[in-house]
Design a protein around this motif. Structure first.
Motif, PDB file in Angstrom:
ATOM      1  N   LEU A  11      44.941  52.121  25.537  1.00  0.00           N
ATOM      2  CA  LEU A  11      44.374  53.275  26.237  1.00  0.00           C
ATOM      3  C   LEU A  11      42.851  53.265  26.202  1.00  0.00           C
ATOM      4  O   LEU A  11      42.183  53.386  27.246  1.00  0.00           O
ATOM      5  CB  LEU A  11      44.897  54.575  25.609  1.00  0.00           C
ATOM      6  CG  LEU A  11      46.256  55.071  26.095  1.00  0.00           C
ATOM      7  CD1 LEU A  11      46.732  56.233  25.230  1.00  0.00           C
ATOM      8  CD2 LEU A  11      46.180  55.511  27.551  1.00  0.00           C
ATOM      9  N   GLY A  47      41.441  50.424  28.071  1.00  0.00           N
ATOM     10  CA  GLY A  47      41.628  50.627  29.500  1.00  0.00           C
ATOM     11  C   GLY A  47      40.531  51.478  30.104  1.00  0.00           C
ATOM     12  O   GLY A  47      40.077  51.233  31.230  1.00  0.00           O
ATOM     13  N   TRP A  50      47.191  54.382  36.039  1.00  0.00           N
ATOM     14  CA  TRP A  50      46.695  53.352  35.112  1.00  0.00           C
ATOM     15  C   TRP A  50      47.398  52.040  35.410  1.00  0.00           C
ATOM     16  O   TRP A  50      48.614  51.940  35.325  1.00  0.00           O
ATOM     17  CB  TRP A  50      46.946  53.783  33.668  1.00  0.00           C
ATOM     18  CG  TRP A  50      46.424  52.806  32.628  1.00  0.00           C
ATOM     19  CD1 TRP A  50      45.398  51.947  32.767  1.00  0.00           C
ATOM     20  CD2 TRP A  50      46.922  52.651  31.294  1.00  0.00           C
ATOM     21  NE1 TRP A  50      45.202  51.247  31.608  1.00  0.00           N
ATOM     22  CE2 TRP A  50      46.129  51.662  30.678  1.00  0.00           C
ATOM     23  CE3 TRP A  50      47.948  53.242  30.563  1.00  0.00           C
ATOM     24  CZ2 TRP A  50      46.348  51.243  29.376  1.00  0.00           C
ATOM     25  CZ3 TRP A  50      48.145  52.831  29.267  1.00  0.00           C
ATOM     26  CH2 TRP A  50      47.349  51.843  28.671  1.00  0.00           C
ATOM     27  N   ASN A  74      47.306  48.532  33.786  1.00  0.00           N
ATOM     28  CA  ASN A  74      46.823  47.787  32.632  1.00  0.00           C
ATOM     29  C   ASN A  74      47.042  46.290  32.833  1.00  0.00           C
ATOM     30  O   ASN A  74      48.057  45.864  33.391  1.00  0.00           O
ATOM     31  CB  ASN A  74      47.552  48.271  31.378  1.00  0.00           C
ATOM     32  CG  ASN A  74      47.090  47.569  30.119  1.00  0.00           C
ATOM     33  OD1 ASN A  74      47.791  46.730  29.587  1.00  0.00           O
ATOM     34  ND2 ASN A  74      45.893  47.898  29.646  1.00  0.00           N
ATOM     35  N   GLU A  81      40.184  50.618  33.983  1.00  0.00           N
ATOM     36  CA  GLU A  81      41.534  50.411  34.516  1.00  0.00           C
ATOM     37  C   GLU A  81      42.133  51.698  35.089  1.00  0.00           C
ATOM     38  O   GLU A  81      43.120  51.643  35.824  1.00  0.00           O
ATOM     39  CB  GLU A  81      42.452  49.869  33.418  1.00  0.00           C
ATOM     40  CG  GLU A  81      42.087  48.473  32.947  1.00  0.00           C
ATOM     41  CD  GLU A  81      42.972  47.973  31.810  1.00  0.00           C
ATOM     42  OE1 GLU A  81      42.881  46.781  31.461  1.00  0.00           O
ATOM     43  OE2 GLU A  81      43.760  48.779  31.273  1.00  0.00           O
ATOM     44  N   PHE A  82      41.558  52.837  34.741  1.00  0.00           N
ATOM     45  CA  PHE A  82      42.082  54.113  35.241  1.00  0.00           C
ATOM     46  C   PHE A  82      41.451  54.446  36.587  1.00  0.00           C
ATOM     47  O   PHE A  82      40.252  54.219  36.815  1.00  0.00           O
ATOM     48  CB  PHE A  82      41.785  55.236  34.240  1.00  0.00           C
ATOM     49  CG  PHE A  82      42.568  55.127  32.963  1.00  0.00           C
ATOM     50  CD1 PHE A  82      43.880  55.578  32.901  1.00  0.00           C
ATOM     51  CD2 PHE A  82      42.006  54.563  31.829  1.00  0.00           C
ATOM     52  CE1 PHE A  82      44.605  55.481  31.727  1.00  0.00           C
ATOM     53  CE2 PHE A  82      42.725  54.456  30.657  1.00  0.00           C
ATOM     54  CZ  PHE A  82      44.035  54.908  30.601  1.00  0.00           C
ATOM     55  N   LEU A  87      39.939  60.958  27.787  1.00  0.00           N
ATOM     56  CA  LEU A  87      40.543  60.651  29.080  1.00  0.00           C
ATOM     57  C   LEU A  87      40.442  61.845  30.022  1.00  0.00           C
ATOM     58  O   LEU A  87      40.117  61.698  31.210  1.00  0.00           O
ATOM     59  CB  LEU A  87      42.010  60.252  28.875  1.00  0.00           C
ATOM     60  CG  LEU A  87      42.749  59.704  30.093  1.00  0.00           C
ATOM     61  CD1 LEU A  87      42.037  58.476  30.648  1.00  0.00           C
ATOM     62  CD2 LEU A  87      44.192  59.363  29.728  1.00  0.00           C
ATOM     63  N   SER A 126      51.421  48.485  35.807  1.00  0.00           N
ATOM     64  CA  SER A 126      51.324  49.901  36.136  1.00  0.00           C
ATOM     65  C   SER A 126      52.121  50.721  35.114  1.00  0.00           C
ATOM     66  O   SER A 126      53.313  50.498  34.921  1.00  0.00           O
ATOM     67  CB  SER A 126      51.861  50.150  37.548  1.00  0.00           C
ATOM     68  OG  SER A 126      51.785  51.516  37.871  1.00  0.00           O
TER      69      SER A 126
END
Length: 752
Positions: A503, A506, A536, A538, A511-512, A562, A543
């Motif tokens: 997370l 990412g 997301w 990754n 990646e988000f 986030l 996905s």
């Protein structure tokens, strides 16, 4: 009361000097000399009594008790001197042991009681409990030596009576003990003022000892001791100094008790050893090797050593047992604790490995225990834990361990057949009857996780970790259940760990992304708003669904970072579209309940609006209705958002915590009907329910949004019910920025 030290010093000097001059001036007249010295003695005692009484009134605790003992001694001393004065007035120059001698001896004993009381108080501390023993040894050694030499000499040379010898011996013995005990206190005390007070006491007892030893010497050489000699000056100085000590302590603010040093070491065994060595040497040199006071004292001291060692060994044994119990047993419930568990589970795994057998670990906790603690109080929570331990201990044939909090664990070794299942059933049975705590019946259930050696875990640490994972899986399955740790659960947890670790990376690797789904005015079919939806992709996992990674982000606390990124990005994009003339409607952003409870959501939203320059009225915050569990706290946050101009929407309405009464008072602008209601619009009951929700929203002047609209018939029904807004795949799936811009350019203001 303010003390004038200068005036006191002048008075003391004049009083003592006056007494000495009186002795010198009237030494030829015994009667006048005796009357004068007795008057000085009575006056000094009266002054000291007054000073100490003032100190008693201004003190408390052990200090007060100490000075009370001293003042009793002063009173006895003054009374004895009064008797001497009366004897001098009627012309008695010398007389045998009398009431005066008894009162003087009583005053010495009272002074000693004061010091021994203080030593007793400080001896309650384990590090200095040996001091009372040392004082006892000193008294025995002093009694033996003084008694051996003084009493024998007095009886043999001067034909003293036993009573006279004992009284004179007592004066000398108590004086020695007073000096020794006061010196001991000086060593023990911490505060400088306390030390100064005791040093003044030592000076007083020193003058007293000089007078007594000189009097004893006069008795030995055949001179009768009577009122009117320089011994009276020494005794007067002693009494005056006792009053000075009390006066000195009254200056300033004081603790209730004397402060004792905490850095005291214990080389004190050398003193009693030196004392008994000295007695042995005197015994070797005593006459005719007969039983005398020296040899008897050696025996008494040896008995003291034996008794002291017995008591210390017993105390040490009790302490060891107490520490062992604290180390291996839980202080609240009395069952085994985590330390015992670690030792025994390691042994059980070693035995299972050696004998190639299996064992299981059952880890369980109390469902919703935090709710019990928070709502009924921690004392009720403690009673629940104690009752649980009692039931488990008496209902299961296994050792029960409390790891901490509400977590308990059982080791089931030599597993055969369904032994682990049987143990789990026994645990559930122990919880089956309601708890009667503080007059309330409480139904309590456990969630049980089971791990096995060697099938799923290879050591004690992995056994506990696997059981813990299985226990939380049991909670996710609805609680009041047991779950075995297996390969499927292992894979699920492994993926969860990977997601959690990915997370943060990412977010760093960008990646988000945000996708946007249009919201449509049901009557005009115009695009009136957008909902930002997080996606997301990754590089390891591909996905990942928001339904999978958002709960993990909440659990790990990463949702704060986030969520802040999502808010900033959505506001930035809305302002960009507005500036470029692409889209002028509201931007809806989901905020999780976790962010509301544990994050500063108001600051996050305010900073995002300031940074993006987006108008607050163009932002709408969507929050799931589970937030309605705490209406008061929620209302405060919602009021603050609306006061700032931000709109508030209640998402997934009708799925869990809906209450029309709460809906009436909750400060919101929009309710969103959950997709599950829209899916079943073909049924009469479902149509009636949706229509009722829309009607209530309209009457409360709330915007009503229907989620998950996928068919024309659903849209037609919503239009007939006068629903305000709809969103769903009938209009568009969530789209990327480029895709939504293309959608808007193709359809213009119309979605269909």
């Amino acid at each position: 009361m303010k003390i004038n030290k200068k005036k006191n010093a002048i008075f003391i000097m004049l009083w003592v000097i006056g007494s000495a001059l009186w002795v010198l001036l009237y030494k030829e007249s015994d009667n006048i000399e005796a009357v004068g010295t007795s008057l000085f003695a009575v006056g000094g005692a009266l002054w000291a009594f007054i000073q100490i009484s003032r100190t008693i009134n201004n003190s408390s605790g052990h200090r007060r008790v100490f000075w009370k003992w001293i003042n009793r001694g002063i009173a006895a001393n003054g009374a004895a001197n009064g008797i001497w004065l009366a004897a001098a007035l009627i012309g008695i120059s010398a007389f045998p042991p009398s009431l005066a001698d008894v009162l003087w001896l009583a005053s010495y004993i009272l002074f000693l009681c004061a010091l021994l009381y203080q030593l007793f108080i400080v001896s309650r501390e384990p590090v200095i409990s040996i001091h009372m023993f040392n004082v006892s040894v000193f008294m025995i050694v002093s009694t033996a030596i003084i008694g051996h030499f003084f009493t024998a000499l007095a009886l043999e040379l001067f034909d003293y009576s036993i009573i006279n010898s004992v009284i004179n011996l007592s004066f000398l013995l108590i004086n020695s003990t007073l000096l020794f005990a006061a010196g001991y206190l000086v060593y023990l005390l911490k505060a400088k003022r306390d030390i100064a007070v005791v040093c003044i006491l030592i000076a007083a007892f020193s003058f007293q000892s000089v007078g007594d030893f000189h009097a004893a010497y006069l008795e030995i050489v055949g001179v009768a001791v009577s009122p009117g000699n320089f011994n009276d000056v020494f005794w007067l100085a002693a009494i005056i100094l006792l009053g000075v000590a009390a006066t000195y302590e009254k200056i300033g603010l004081w603790e209730h008790n004397w402060m004792i040093r905490t850095d005291i070491k214990q080389p004190f065994i050398l003193f009693p050893a030196a004392g008994i060595t000295l007695l042995i040497l005197f015994t070797f040199n005593s006459y005719e090797w007969r039983i005398n006071i020296l040899s008897v004292s050696i025996g008494i001291i040896l008995l003291l050593f034996v008794g002291r060692n017995y008591i210390m060994n017993k105390k040490n044994s009790n302490l060891i047992q107490e520490y062992r119990h604290l180390a291996y047993y839980d202080s609240l419930t009395g069952i085994y604790n985590r330390t015992s568990f670690k030792i025994n589970v390691d042994k059980a795994v070693a035995v299972a490995r050696k004998e190639k057998t299996e064992l299981s670990l059952l880890l369980f906790d109390i469902d919703r225990f935090k709710v019990i603690n928070d709502s009924l109080g921690h004392h009720v929570g403690d009673e629940v834990l104690m009752e649980t331990a009692y039931r488990l201990k008496n209902g299961l044939p296994y050792d029960i361990y409390r790891l901490g909090g509400d977590e308990f664990v059982i080791i089931v070794d030599d597993v055969r057949g369904n032994k682990a299942l049987e143990a789990a059933a026994q645990v559930k049975k122990a919880f089956s009857k309601p708890y009667l705590i503080a007059g309330q019946r409480i139904s309590i259930t456990p969630s049980i996780g089971i791990s096995c050696y060697p099938s799923t875990s290879r050591d004690s640490d992995s056994l506990l970790k696997s059981a813990d994972a299985a226990m939380y899986a049991a909670k996710e399955n609805g609680r009041n259940a047991f779950v075995f740790y297996d390969e499927k659960l292992h894979k699920k947890l492994s993926r969860k760990m990977i997601i959690e670790s990915e997370l943060r990376q990412g977010l760093i690797r960008h990646e988000f992304t945000l996708h946007y789904q249009p919201k449509i005015n049901v009557q005009t079919l115009e695009v009136c708003g957008m909902e930002a939806l997080l996606r997301w992709n990754n590089r390891k996992l591909g996905s990942v669904s928001p339904y999978e990674f958002i709960p993990i982000a909440e659990e790990s606390g990463f949702i704060k970072l986030l969520g802040s990124w999502v808010m900033n990005e959505a506001c930035r994009q809305a302002q960009t579209w507005k500036r470029n003339g692409i889209f002028q409607g509201t931007m809806a952003v989901n905020v999780s309940v976790h962010q509301i409870k544990y994050g500063d959501v108001l600051t996050m939203i305010r900073e995002a609006l300031e940074k993006s320059k987006l108008a607050p009225e163009q932002l709408e915050i969507e929050i799931t209705e589970s937030i309605m569990q705490d209406v008061d706290a929620t209302s405060v946050i919602f009021d603050a958002l609306r006061a700032h101009g931000v709109r508030v929407a209640l998402d997934d309405f009708g799925t869990g915590y809906s209450s029309f009464h709460v809906l009436k008072t909750l400060p919101i602008d929009t309710i969103k009907i959950d997709k599950s209601f829209i899916d079943d619009l073909s049924g009469v009951k479902e149509q009636s329910l949706v229509k009722a929700i829309i009607d209530i929203g309209r009457h409360l002047q709330l915007e009503v949004v229907a989620e998950g609209v996928e068919e024309e018939v659903q849209l037609d029904a919503l239009a007939a019910y006068e629903c305000d807004t709809a969103q769903g795949y009938l209009f568009s799936k969530p789209l990327t920025v480029l895709e939504i811009e293309h959608f808007l350019s193709q359809h213009g203001s119309k979605a269909l």
